[in-house]
Design a protein around this motif. Structure first.
Motif, PDB file in Angstrom:
ATOM      1  N   ALA A 204       0.705  -1.041   0.204  1.00 62.07           N
ATOM      2  CA  ALA A 204      -0.075   0.154   0.130  1.00 62.07           C
ATOM      3  C   ALA A 204       1.319   0.993   0.073  1.00 62.07           C
ATOM      4  N   ALA A 205       2.251   1.671   0.750  1.00 60.27           N
ATOM      5  CA  ALA A 205       3.098   2.373   0.985  1.00 60.27           C
ATOM      6  C   ALA A 205       3.551   2.769  -0.627  1.00 60.27           C
ATOM      7  N   LEU A 206       3.943   1.512  -1.267  1.00 61.47           N
ATOM      8  CA  LEU A 206       4.432   1.516  -2.710  1.00 61.47           C
ATOM      9  C   LEU A 206       3.354   1.888  -3.554  1.00 61.47           C
ATOM     10  N   VAL A 207       2.191   1.980  -3.527  1.00 61.24           N
ATOM     11  CA  VAL A 207       1.289   2.431  -4.332  1.00 61.24           C
ATOM     12  C   VAL A 207       0.770   3.973  -3.736  1.00 61.24           C
ATOM     13  N   GLN A 208       1.112   4.284  -2.847  1.00 58.83           N
ATOM     14  CA  GLN A 208       0.661   5.470  -2.515  1.00 58.83           C
ATOM     15  C   GLN A 208       2.306   5.756  -2.959  1.00 58.83           C
ATOM     16  N   ALA A 209       3.024   5.692  -2.716  1.00 62.05           N
ATOM     17  CA  ALA A 209       4.253   6.556  -2.918  1.00 62.05           C
ATOM     18  C   ALA A 209       4.403   7.018  -4.908  1.00 62.05           C
ATOM     19  N   PHE A 210       3.814   5.698  -5.389  1.00 60.50           N
ATOM     20  CA  PHE A 210       4.067   5.820  -7.012  1.00 60.50           C
ATOM     21  C   PHE A 210       2.778   7.045  -7.367  1.00 60.50           C
ATOM     22  N   GLU A 211       1.601   6.730  -6.768  1.00 55.62           N
ATOM     23  CA  GLU A 211       0.492   7.775  -6.505  1.00 55.62           C
ATOM     24  C   GLU A 211       1.092   9.349  -6.180  1.00 55.62           C
ATOM     25  N   ASP A 212       1.700   9.570  -5.718  1.00 55.93           N
ATOM     26  CA  ASP A 212       2.512  10.502  -5.406  1.00 55.93           C
ATOM     27  C   ASP A 212       3.624  11.149  -6.047  1.00 55.93           C
ATOM     28  N   ALA A 213       3.985  10.653  -6.507  1.00 51.18           N
ATOM     29  CA  ALA A 213       5.630  10.869  -7.425  1.00 51.18           C
ATOM     30  C   ALA A 213       4.808  11.218  -8.769  1.00 51.18           C
ATOM     31  N   ALA A 214       3.617  10.298  -9.750  1.00 50.71           N
ATOM     32  CA  ALA A 214       2.916  10.353 -10.687  1.00 50.71           C
ATOM     33  C   ALA A 214       2.167  11.642 -10.567  1.00 50.71           C
ATOM     34  N   GLY A 215       1.390  12.710  -9.097  1.00 51.92           N
ATOM     35  CA  GLY A 215       1.028  13.867  -8.751  1.00 51.92           C
ATOM     36  C   GLY A 215       1.659  14.578  -9.005  1.00 51.92           C
ATOM     37  N   GLN A 216       2.430  13.910  -8.855  1.00 55.16           N
ATOM     38  CA  GLN A 216       4.346  15.505  -8.506  1.00 55.16           C
ATOM     39  C   GLN A 216       3.985  15.751 -10.276  1.00 55.16           C
ATOM     40  N   GLY A 217       3.626  15.040 -11.886  1.00 60.66           N
ATOM     41  CA  GLY A 217       4.470  15.061 -13.213  1.00 60.66           C
ATOM     42  C   GLY A 217       5.500  14.349 -13.168  1.00 60.66           C
ATOM     43  N   HIS A 218       5.176  13.240 -12.454  1.00 61.09           N
ATOM     44  CA  HIS A 218       6.434  12.133 -12.900  1.00 61.09           C
ATOM     45  C   HIS A 218       5.692  10.795 -14.276  1.00 61.09           C
TER      46      HIS A 218
END
Lengths: 318, 409
Positions: free
Chosen positions: B101-115
């Motif tokens: 779950a934390a990994l998914v969250q990290a992915f979503e955060d990063a994608a949210g920053q435009g990556h």
């Protein structure tokens, strides 16, 4: 040398007497000495660990040897055939180039992304120049003012001002550039790319890639063509390019950049050197542990000479 | 390919490429030193999911720490050395996650920053979860460490590229070699783990493809735990001798991805036969004894930076980050969209110490590459073997070729 004599020498394809060929053997830590007239091995000289790049001193009396795993440069006295001096080099010296005035060696330190500048007289490394990942090929302009270094993983040719030791331009070439060779008047730099499979011709003034030579050998996959050594013969408008595991030396027109011919040599052909009269071209073949002898006038391979294990470089000494 | 520590610290990691300053700053290949423009920062965040490590069967090799991550670190340093000349500044931004779950969250955060460009080190199920996130639409995920054929076949995703050789490529590399040696009759021994079963399937398919015979196909059920107790070698020696009795074969091929019993086979068989597969002669993307095509340089650089030898998983992560670096250098842009496009394009070439340029297969996103065959102390061969020809690239004689692909998304 008078032109007539040169021409005569070319036709006879027979090198001057007492000429010696010196070959570094990376795997068995020796220098093989071959008599050019008889093509017989006359000496096998033990040197430090993993000898790769070699260069003749300006007076022709000594051979500088990059003993890579010994992390220094050895000076082989060619009269006594003994190592007479040890010079510092920085870590893992792979190859070097001698300045035209014979005073300075520019050394590629493959493992720490540096080119070391060695003052031969004092035996001291005076400067280190930061370059790309895995510095490899080195070429110096005929006037000694510009040094070109290739970095294998960065895939650039770095142009360096030898007065200031500043990098003045970085030219992106194809993957894993190996050798950088100036044309005799310093107008162009030829850079071979081992993985890219090309030779880039770089304008030495503008630092633009003006042409890329590509190679195609019937029956050999494109990936098997890996250019490394380059030898230029402007007298005949010819360039020779060693193609590594393709086991061929390409003969290229220096003006049109067209490949004219492929000469079949030994396995994993690596470096090239002309005889002093340019009538012959010698190649080191790392996998077949031999040297091929090419008759330059006829563009034919005339002999194979067994040398040591994993031959790397070859130079010709008077 | 089969790191000995599959279970050890299974690190699921993803790197995110982010150009600071959204403008796609054009880079010309030739740059004079002056005037010096401000460097473009390229941040590669690293996100790892850690799991507790298991006790290895042999005490000789310690589980490699931070497997994958260290390869990425060395690659970022390589990118940085190159980037300096192109006014790029590279950095690895490391984040460790303890659960999915934390990994998914990290992915979503990063994608949210435009990556838009990610490198993932995760088991197949987690990788798919990330690839199917709405945030991953239009992104490119570089799968640094998985080898599962399903990810290249029925479960393939258009937004994923795979760095390490697939199980099929791994098996084909071995079978080509055995075919060239004319060691045609195989005794296949496979362990009980899911990964063992998948690998055994790949070996069976590959044996058929290269017309080798599996004369006996036996599951390994014996508990080898006694080997290290006093006189344990009697028991294991007797068991392997019994296990291999009455079979006429040339080579014993073992599929033991968890390193449970593979080391206990050699020299204990009834007939004197070589062992290959996950133990003995092992195919792999990287190998400790490998030193050709400049490989020595990467071995030395990695060892110097980390104090241990490079594994295939480290190498997969190294290739992933270097592939991004190469695309940023060659594509003439640090814009992630442009980099992604260049990675998949016909001009992309990765020099990765294999003597030939590597590139991604258009049909399943697999990096085409030679596969090493090595034992602990020496490189034995490199596949594709000479003589296996192909109309486009001989590297495509390894693994699933375009006509056979089941990746049709």
């Amino acid at each position: 040398m008078p032109y007539v004599i040169l021409l005569l020498a070319l036709f006879l394809a027979f090198p001057a007497a007492a000429e010696r060929l010196l070959v570094s053997n990376e795997k068995d830590n020796t220098i093989t000495v071959v008599d050019a007239a008889t093509l017989a091995v006359t000496h096998t000289v033990p040197v430090g660990a993993r000898p790769r790049g070699i260069a003749l001193s300006k007076d022709g009396g000594s051979l500088y040897i990059c003993t890579s795993d010994a992390d220094h440069i050895e000076v082989l006295d060619l009269a006594s055939m003994k190592v007479s001096r040890i010079l510092p080099s920085g870590p893992d010296p792979e190859l070097f180039v001698l300045s035209p005035d014979g005073t300075t060696l520019y050394i590629a330190n493959e493992n720490d992304n540096m080119v070391s500048v060695l003052d031969i007289a004092s035996g001291r490394v005076t400067t280190e120049i930061a370059v790309g990942v895995e510095p490899e090929g080195l070429g110096v302009s005929p006037d000694g003012r510009i040094l070109v270094n290739t970095s294998e993983t960065t895939s650039m040719a770095h142009f360096i001002d030898t007065a200031t030791h500043e990098v003045i331009a970085n030219v992106l070439v194809d993957s894993r550039p190996r050798r950088a060779v100036f044309t005799p008047y310093g107008k162009q730099v030829w850079v071979s790319s081992e993985v890219g499979g090309t030779v880039s011709i770089v304008d030495a003034e503008t630092h633009e890639v003006i042409h890329k030579i590509r190679f195609a050998v019937p029956g050999i996959p494109a990936e098997g063509i890996q250019p490394v050594g380059i030898a230029l013969l402007p007298e005949r408008n010819l360039a020779f390019v060693a193609l590594g595991p393709a086991n061929r030396v390409a003969v290229v027109d220096m003006k049109t950049f067209e490949v004219q011919k492929y000469l079949l040599v030994g396995q994993r052909v690596w470096n090239l050197a002309f005889s002093l009269d340019k009538s012959r071209l010698y190649t080191t073949n790392g996998v077949s542990n031999d040297m091929s002898v090419i008759d330059v006038a006829a563009l034919k391979v005339i002999k194979s000479v067994p040398v040591g294990a994993l031959p790397w470089g070859v130079v010709v000494a008077p | 390919m089969f790191g000995r520590w599959r279970e050890a610290a299974f690190a699921a990691a993803l790197f995110v490429l982010s150009p600071f300053g959204a403008a796609a700053q054009a880079q010309t290949p030739t740059q004079a030193q002056t005037p010096t423009p401000a460097p473009t920062d390229i941040v590669v965040p690293y996100l790892a999911l850690t799991r507790p490590s298991s006790v290895p069967e042999s005490a000789l090799d310690r589980p490699p720490e931070n497997e994958g991550l260290l390869g990425a670190r060395v690659a970022v340093a390589d990118n940085q050395t190159t980037g300096r000349f192109l006014h790029q500044s590279w950095r690895l931004d490391e984040h460790l996650a303890n659960d999915e779950a934390a990994l998914v969250q990290a992915f979503e955060d990063a994608a949210g920053q435009g990556h838009r460009l990610f490198v993932v080190d995760a088991p197949p199920s987690v990788l798919l979860k990330l690839a199917d996130l709405p945030e991953a639409k239009g992104a490119v995920i570089l799968d640094a460490t998985s080898t599962a054929d399903a990810l290249r076949g029925k479960d393939c995703r258009r937004n994923v590229l795979h760095l390490l050789p697939s199980d099929a490529m791994w098996a084909d590399a071995l079978m080509q070699f055995l075919a060239v040696k004319r060691w045609r009759d195989l005794l296949l021994v496979s362990g009980p783990a899911d990964e063992d079963r998948q690998l055994a399937d790949a070996l069976r398919r590959s044996a058929r493809k290269f017309q080798l015979r599996i004369v006996a196909d036996k599951p390994w059920t014996y508990n080898p735990g006694s080997r290290r107790s006093d006189t344990g070698h009697y028991a294991i020696g007797a068991e392997v001798a019994r296990f291999t009795q009455g079979v006429a074969y040339d080579v014993l091929v073992v599929a033991d991805t968890r390193d449970d019993f593979g080391d206990d086979i050699a020299y204990r068989t009834t007939d004197p036969r070589p062992v290959a597969g996950t133990h003995g002669l092992v195919p792999g993307a990287w190998a400790k004894p490998f030193e050709q095509w400049g490989g020595t340089q990467l071995q030395t650089r990695f060892f110097k930076a980390t104090g241990r030898w490079m594994t295939s998983r480290d190498y997969g992560a190294w290739m992933a980050v270097r592939a991004i670096g190469e695309a940023a250098t060659r594509g003439g842009s640090t814009d992630t969209g442009k980099i992604a496009e260049y990675l998949r394009g016909p001009k992309f070439e990765l020099a990765a110490y294999k003597g030939v340029p590597l590139s991604f297969r258009s049909w399943d996103g697999q990096l085409r590459q030679p596969v090493l065959l090595a034992d602990d102390r020496s490189l034995v061969s490199v596949s594709p073997q000479p003589g296996y020809l192909h109309q486009f690239s001989e590297l495509d004689t390894l693994g699933t070729d375009q006509p056979e692909t089941t990746c049709h998304t």
